[in-house]
Design an enzyme around this catalytic site. Structure first.
Site, PDB file in Angstrom:
ATOM      1  N   HIS A 197       0.854  -1.178   0.000  1.00  0.00           N
ATOM      2  CA  HIS A 197       0.000   0.000   0.000  1.00  0.00           C
ATOM      3  C   HIS A 197       0.899   1.240   0.000  1.00  0.00           C
ATOM      4  CE1 HIS A 197      -2.976  -2.917   1.057  1.00  0.00           C
ATOM      5  NE2 HIS A 197      -3.908  -2.047   1.391  1.00  0.00           N
ATOM      6  N   GLU A 200      -2.025   6.111  -0.722  1.00  0.00           N
ATOM      7  CA  GLU A 200      -3.453   6.228  -0.401  1.00  0.00           C
ATOM      8  C   GLU A 200      -3.620   7.481   0.444  1.00  0.00           C
ATOM      9  OE1 GLU A 200      -7.097   3.721   1.715  1.00  0.00           O
ATOM     10  OE2 GLU A 200      -5.028   3.240   2.226  1.00  0.00           O
ATOM     11  N   ASP A 279     -11.940  -3.614   1.252  1.00  0.00           N
ATOM     12  CA  ASP A 279     -12.603  -4.194   2.427  1.00  0.00           C
ATOM     13  C   ASP A 279     -14.111  -4.069   2.220  1.00  0.00           C
ATOM     14  OD1 ASP A 279     -10.253  -4.519   4.602  1.00  0.00           O
ATOM     15  OD2 ASP A 279      -9.961  -2.639   3.516  1.00  0.00           O
TER      16      ASP A 279
END
Length: 336
Positions: A197, A200, A279
């Protein structure tokens, strides 16, 4: 958009950015809490859904970790993964690369074996019963230490041949990729693929670090890379896959409205963007809903959607022959 909805549902696609713990629906949370006699701070499914009104990554993570506490046994992890696979198959997913966070569970005293064996049994069942193949990505929690990540990699050794890649997730700001450069080098030396990740909530510099220090094979999210034109040019030139998650971006206020989402801009800039659900139990939609929502908001065409699906296969960690087989399914569908 009504014409594109059925097309999206049937579009063969891979999902590359899915946290299996983040697919825990409130109904299953209650079922597992009862099965394992775990007290949870919610009196009803409706109370859980109301608690999902978070507006930033940390607030989301707080409820995410609380929900994960109901996961205790091998059967729990099997049931969690199978529930996701059933939903994914209905959305046209024929391959999924699912992230799991062993530290979320081992730090609670759950055996690594129970976590991974439950997931692996569901993966086998999904392939046999749904025709959906899958791979595992072991994700390190970046708010924990490098030492803890090394311990997790060591715990994974008995199953290392069943793990496709390692990733990096959890609280991004204040935990740059460079913090984990050595453990990612160790994983890469064992033949594992690398993803992380980056970009973001964290700055473009984190994307640079993921590329240069972790030597990533793809980038999860990557939205803020658009702030750095040189970085965009590099990502495009290298064909680096970005696993973009539109409804997650909306829920966590990475964008204020899907009409402002940069997905089609990414494609126009030559970036290898994909669509994923991140998610889905928390962010309001599985992968087809992400396709539908961003397609409607940004006016995406059928060709755009096919490009996104194509990127999902070429950006996967599948061997070339499996990629080719999946692309053939996609092209046949697109030609109908």
């Amino acid at each position: 958009m009504t014409d594109l909805a059925p097309f999206i549902a049937g579009l063969p696609k891979a999902e590359l950015h899915l946290h299996i713990e983040g697919s825990l629906e409130p109904e299953l949370m209650f079922e597992l809490a009862q099965r394992n006699q775990v007290a949870i701070p919610y009196a009803s499914v409706e109370e859980v859904r109301a608690a999902y009104a978070f507006s930033n990554l940390q607030d989301f993570l707080d409820i995410y970790y609380a929900g994960a506490d109901v996961l205790r046994t091998r059967a729990d992890f099997h049931d969690l993964a199978m529930a996701y696979f059933v939903r994914a198959a209905a959305d046209g997913v024929i391959h999924a690369e699912i992230m799991f966070d062993p530290q979320t569970h081992t730090d609670r005293g759950i055996a690594f074996a129970d976590v991974i064996e439950g997931l692996l049994s569901a993966m086998s069942m999904a392939e046999a019963e749904l025709g959906l193949t899958s791979s595992l990505i072991l994700s390190f929690l970046r708010h924990l230490s490098e030492e803890a990540a090394f311990a997790t990699l060591e715990a994974a050794q008995p199953w290392i041949d069943r793990i496709a890649a390692v990733g990096l997730d959890s609280s991004e700001v204040g935990h740059p990729p460079e913090k984990f450069a050595r453990v990612f080098a160790a994983a890469r030396a064992q033949g594992l693929k690398i993803t992380a990740h980056a970009g973001e909530e964290g700055p473009p510099e984190y994307v640079h670090q993921a590329l240069d220090l972790l030597q990533t094979d793809r980038i999860d999210h990557g939205n803020r890379a658009l702030e750095d034109p040189a970085l965009v040019a590099r990502l495009a030139a290298e064909g680096m896959t970005l696993t973009v998650c539109p409804l997650s971006n909306l829920k966590l206020c990475v964008v204020d409205d899907l009409v402002d989402h940069p997905l089609d801009r990414m494609l126009a800039l030559g970036l290898k963007a994909t669509v994923n659900s991140d998610d889905p139990a928390y962010f309001g939609g599985y992968v087809a809903e992400n396709y539908r929502a961003v397609a409607e908001a940004r006016g995406l065409t059928r060709n755009d959607l096919v490009t996104l699906a194509r990127n999902s296969f070429t950006g996967s960690f599948l061997p070339p022959e499996a990629v080719a087989a999946n692309l053939a399914k996609l092209e046949a569908y697109a030609a109908m």
